[in-house]
Design a protein around this motif. Structure first.
Motif, PDB file in Angstrom:
ATOM      1  N   ALA A   1      -8.489  37.255  68.455  1.00 50.79           N
ATOM      2  CA  ALA A   1      -9.075  38.242  69.260  1.00 50.79           C
ATOM      3  C   ALA A   1      -8.142  38.964  70.291  1.00 50.79           C
ATOM      4  O   ALA A   1      -8.443  39.880  70.784  1.00 50.79           O
ATOM      5  CB  ALA A   1      -9.957  37.328  70.123  1.00 50.79           C
ATOM      6  N   LEU A   2      -6.868  38.173  70.606  1.00 51.04           N
ATOM      7  CA  LEU A   2      -6.052  38.799  71.321  1.00 51.04           C
ATOM      8  C   LEU A   2      -5.161  39.946  70.636  1.00 51.04           C
ATOM      9  O   LEU A   2      -5.246  40.928  71.358  1.00 51.04           O
ATOM     10  CB  LEU A   2      -4.837  37.556  71.781  1.00 51.04           C
ATOM     11  N   ALA A   3      -5.046  39.702  69.389  1.00 51.16           N
ATOM     12  CA  ALA A   3      -4.653  41.077  68.528  1.00 51.16           C
ATOM     13  C   ALA A   3      -5.567  41.982  68.485  1.00 51.16           C
ATOM     14  O   ALA A   3      -5.039  43.085  68.650  1.00 51.16           O
ATOM     15  CB  ALA A   3      -3.996  40.544  67.202  1.00 51.16           C
ATOM     16  N   GLY A   4      -6.812  41.740  68.630  1.00 52.25           N
ATOM     17  CA  GLY A   4      -7.805  42.926  68.682  1.00 52.25           C
ATOM     18  C   GLY A   4      -8.079  43.544  69.823  1.00 52.25           C
ATOM     19  O   GLY A   4      -8.829  44.556  69.914  1.00 52.25           O
ATOM     20  N   GLY A   5      -7.401  42.801  70.962  1.00 50.73           N
ATOM     21  CA  GLY A   5      -7.985  43.210  72.327  1.00 50.73           C
ATOM     22  C   GLY A   5      -9.313  43.043  72.588  1.00 50.73           C
ATOM     23  O   GLY A   5      -9.964  43.655  73.467  1.00 50.73           O
ATOM     24  N   ASP A   6      -9.844  41.913  72.168  1.00 56.44           N
ATOM     25  CA  ASP A   6     -11.361  41.803  72.071  1.00 56.44           C
ATOM     26  C   ASP A   6     -11.604  40.738  73.302  1.00 56.44           C
ATOM     27  O   ASP A   6     -11.391  39.618  73.050  1.00 56.44           O
ATOM     28  CB  ASP A   6     -11.799  41.262  70.836  1.00 56.44           C
ATOM     29  N   VAL A   7     -11.797  41.478  74.313  1.00 48.56           N
ATOM     30  CA  VAL A   7     -11.664  40.509  75.941  1.00 48.56           C
ATOM     31  C   VAL A   7     -12.949  39.433  75.775  1.00 48.56           C
ATOM     32  O   VAL A   7     -12.484  38.118  76.151  1.00 48.56           O
ATOM     33  CB  VAL A   7     -11.914  41.297  76.943  1.00 48.56           C
ATOM     34  N   GLU A   8     -13.810  39.835  75.541  1.00 47.94           N
ATOM     35  CA  GLU A   8     -14.920  38.810  75.465  1.00 47.94           C
ATOM     36  C   GLU A   8     -14.653  37.711  74.607  1.00 47.94           C
ATOM     37  O   GLU A   8     -14.962  36.575  74.820  1.00 47.94           O
ATOM     38  CB  GLU A   8     -16.466  39.460  75.095  1.00 47.94           C
TER      39      GLU A   8
ATOM     40  N   ASP B   1       0.735  28.517  60.253  1.00 42.52           N
ATOM     41  CA  ASP B   1      -0.441  29.199  60.816  1.00 42.52           C
ATOM     42  C   ASP B   1      -1.015  28.489  61.841  1.00 42.52           C
ATOM     43  O   ASP B   1      -0.967  27.139  61.985  1.00 42.52           O
ATOM     44  CB  ASP B   1      -1.470  28.894  59.453  1.00 42.52           C
ATOM     45  N   ALA B   2      -1.519  29.274  62.685  1.00 41.19           N
ATOM     46  CA  ALA B   2      -2.226  28.995  64.113  1.00 41.19           C
ATOM     47  C   ALA B   2      -3.353  27.925  63.525  1.00 41.19           C
ATOM     48  O   ALA B   2      -4.349  28.289  63.036  1.00 41.19           O
ATOM     49  CB  ALA B   2      -2.538  29.673  64.985  1.00 41.19           C
ATOM     50  N   PRO B   3      -3.843  26.671  64.268  1.00 41.99           N
ATOM     51  CA  PRO B   3      -4.882  25.961  63.860  1.00 41.99           C
ATOM     52  C   PRO B   3      -5.975  26.515  64.625  1.00 41.99           C
ATOM     53  O   PRO B   3      -6.146  26.875  65.933  1.00 41.99           O
ATOM     54  CB  PRO B   3      -4.767  24.666  64.363  1.00 41.99           C
ATOM     55  N   ASP B   4      -7.346  26.014  64.252  1.00 44.37           N
ATOM     56  CA  ASP B   4      -8.621  26.210  64.821  1.00 44.37           C
ATOM     57  C   ASP B   4      -8.952  27.167  66.028  1.00 44.37           C
ATOM     58  O   ASP B   4      -8.765  28.342  65.923  1.00 44.37           O
ATOM     59  CB  ASP B   4      -9.015  24.698  65.245  1.00 44.37           C
ATOM     60  N   VAL B   5      -9.145  26.533  67.428  1.00 40.57           N
ATOM     61  CA  VAL B   5      -9.231  27.554  68.250  1.00 40.57           C
ATOM     62  C   VAL B   5      -8.325  28.196  68.685  1.00 40.57           C
ATOM     63  O   VAL B   5      -8.484  29.548  69.219  1.00 40.57           O
ATOM     64  CB  VAL B   5     -10.018  26.697  69.415  1.00 40.57           C
ATOM     65  N   VAL B   6      -7.207  27.903  68.479  1.00 40.54           N
ATOM     66  CA  VAL B   6      -5.765  28.688  68.608  1.00 40.54           C
ATOM     67  C   VAL B   6      -5.792  29.760  67.919  1.00 40.54           C
ATOM     68  O   VAL B   6      -5.533  30.861  68.474  1.00 40.54           O
ATOM     69  CB  VAL B   6      -4.590  27.843  68.542  1.00 40.54           C
ATOM     70  N   LYS B   7      -6.208  29.898  66.624  1.00 39.80           N
ATOM     71  CA  LYS B   7      -6.255  30.974  65.785  1.00 39.80           C
ATOM     72  C   LYS B   7      -7.316  32.042  66.104  1.00 39.80           C
ATOM     73  O   LYS B   7      -7.024  33.092  66.249  1.00 39.80           O
ATOM     74  CB  LYS B   7      -6.560  30.651  64.306  1.00 39.80           C
TER      75      LYS B   7
ATOM     76  N   HIS C   1      -8.347  32.432  69.308  1.00 37.94           N
ATOM     77  CA  HIS C   1      -7.793  33.084  70.512  1.00 37.94           C
ATOM     78  C   HIS C   1      -6.900  34.278  70.129  1.00 37.94           C
ATOM     79  O   HIS C   1      -6.834  35.127  70.602  1.00 37.94           O
ATOM     80  CB  HIS C   1      -6.816  31.924  71.318  1.00 37.94           C
ATOM     81  N   LEU C   2      -5.842  33.833  68.883  1.00 38.04           N
ATOM     82  CA  LEU C   2      -5.081  34.794  68.677  1.00 38.04           C
ATOM     83  C   LEU C   2      -5.426  36.061  68.044  1.00 38.04           C
ATOM     84  O   LEU C   2      -4.873  37.344  68.168  1.00 38.04           O
ATOM     85  CB  LEU C   2      -3.553  33.999  67.711  1.00 38.04           C
TER      86      LEU C   2
ATOM     87  N   ILE D   1      -2.273  42.356  71.814  1.00 40.61           N
ATOM     88  CA  ILE D   1      -1.083  41.713  71.617  1.00 40.61           C
ATOM     89  C   ILE D   1      -1.066  41.045  70.153  1.00 40.61           C
ATOM     90  O   ILE D   1      -1.619  39.962  70.121  1.00 40.61           O
ATOM     91  CB  ILE D   1      -0.759  40.721  72.828  1.00 40.61           C
ATOM     92  N   ALA D   2       0.029  41.382  69.170  1.00 38.18           N
ATOM     93  CA  ALA D   2      -0.186  40.547  68.013  1.00 38.18           C
ATOM     94  C   ALA D   2       0.970  39.506  67.905  1.00 38.18           C
ATOM     95  O   ALA D   2       2.212  39.836  68.399  1.00 38.18           O
ATOM     96  CB  ALA D   2       0.191  41.580  66.844  1.00 38.18           C
ATOM     97  N   VAL D   3       0.359  38.192  68.027  1.00 35.25           N
ATOM     98  CA  VAL D   3       1.584  37.128  68.150  1.00 35.25           C
ATOM     99  C   VAL D   3       1.654  36.582  66.644  1.00 35.25           C
ATOM    100  O   VAL D   3       0.595  36.414  65.863  1.00 35.25           O
ATOM    101  CB  VAL D   3       0.694  36.064  68.963  1.00 35.25           C
ATOM    102  N   ARG D   4       2.963  36.521  66.305  1.00 35.80           N
ATOM    103  CA  ARG D   4       3.538  35.941  65.087  1.00 35.80           C
ATOM    104  C   ARG D   4       3.732  34.551  65.188  1.00 35.80           C
ATOM    105  O   ARG D   4       5.064  34.215  65.737  1.00 35.80           O
ATOM    106  CB  ARG D   4       4.523  36.773  64.501  1.00 35.80           C
ATOM    107  N   PRO D   5       3.050  33.518  64.775  1.00 44.65           N
ATOM    108  CA  PRO D   5       3.441  32.073  64.917  1.00 44.65           C
ATOM    109  C   PRO D   5       4.650  31.867  63.974  1.00 44.65           C
ATOM    110  O   PRO D   5       5.005  32.277  62.909  1.00 44.65           O
ATOM    111  CB  PRO D   5       2.326  31.362  64.175  1.00 44.65           C
TER     112      PRO D   5
END
Length: 259
Positions: free
Chosen positions: A166-173, A155-161, A163-164, A209-213
């Motif tokens: 938000a990236l998967a949802g295309g939530d730019v802000e 599982d991606a940790p803390d702020v990395v998760k 970030h990922l 972009i869906a990132v799979r750790p």
């Protein structure tokens, strides 16, 4: 000769200490073998399985294939006048992630080529090297790279998760808010986007972009995350560098994925 057993034991301990020192920095040993066209020390330190996953050469397994790969790679490096410079490293629990800048000649110009190498020791006799980069800086092409590892093991940790997600949802802000005010993104081709305005412009064109750790090498400051993305599945690595406020000071990408 009562001293002889003690003498033999001392020699064996010295050998073990030397091997332990070499095993402590497997990437340095690997890079030296590539630069010198000399796999002998690498094979001596890791007499069991040596596996390399390389973006250009594919999967290299065993000492015979390793020797052929190192020789071929050295010829390529010589032809392109390649120079290696380590710019960052993370080591945690038998796994090391090292970031490099490889300076190569391409069409008569020197190009700075970001490359990352992960070394994972599977046991005291075996090691695996996984290299991630874009090949665009050296041949002008993007190469679809199949997954190297299976997703879902970490599982991606803390702020990395955050970030990922938000990236998967295309939530730019929300993506931009995971960076500190002067944080930056470095693309695989060494292009840098720094600060909220540049980051917002970059991610606005990226879409979801869906990132799979798959695996993380995380020392609490930096996290090298190996991942797959969907459709079609492709392998990559990103280094997330945390700032003092817990937000991201930097994200550096090593893949050939079109965004």
């Amino acid at each position: 000769m009562p001293w002889f057993p003690e003498f033999s034991t001392a020699i064996e301990l010295a050998r073990r200490d030397a091997r332990a020192r070499e095993q402590a920095d497997p990437v340095a040993q690997y890079l030296k073998a590539l630069s010198d066209d000399a796999p002998g020390a690498l094979e001596k330190t890791w007499p069991g399985d040596v596996v390399v996953y390389d973006p250009r050469a594919g999967e290299i397994r065993g000492h015979r294939e390793l020797r052929e790969f190192i020789h071929s790679n050295r010829e390529w490096m010589a032809a392109h006048q390649a120079r290696l410079k380590v710019v960052g490293s993370i080591t945690v629990d038998g796994r090391a992630a090292v970031e490099l800048l490889v300076h190569v000649l391409h069409d008569g110009d020197e190009v700075a080529w970001p490359v990352a190498v992960v070394a994972e020791s599977l046991d005291e006799r075996s090691v695996e090297f996984r290299t991630y980069c874009s090949q665009w800086p050296v041949d002008g092409l993007r190469h679809l790279r199949p997954p190297v590892l299976e997703a879902g093991a970490v599982d991606a940790p803390d702020v990395v998760k955050r970030h990922l997600d938000a990236l998967a949802g295309g939530d730019v802000e929300s993506i931009v808010k995971t960076f500190q005010s002067d944080g930056y993104l470095q693309e695989p081709m060494d292009n840098v986007h720094r600060g909220a305005a540049e980051l917002r412009a970059f991610y606005a064109g990226a879409g979801g972009i869906a990132v799979r750790p798959c695996a993380a090498t995380d020392d609490g400051v930096s996290c090298a995350l190996e991942y797959n993305i969907d459709g079609p599945p492709q392998a990559g690595l990103a280094v997330f560098e945390r700032g003092t406020d817990g937000l991201l000071a930097a994200v550096r990408l090593y893949d050939d994925i079109t965004r």
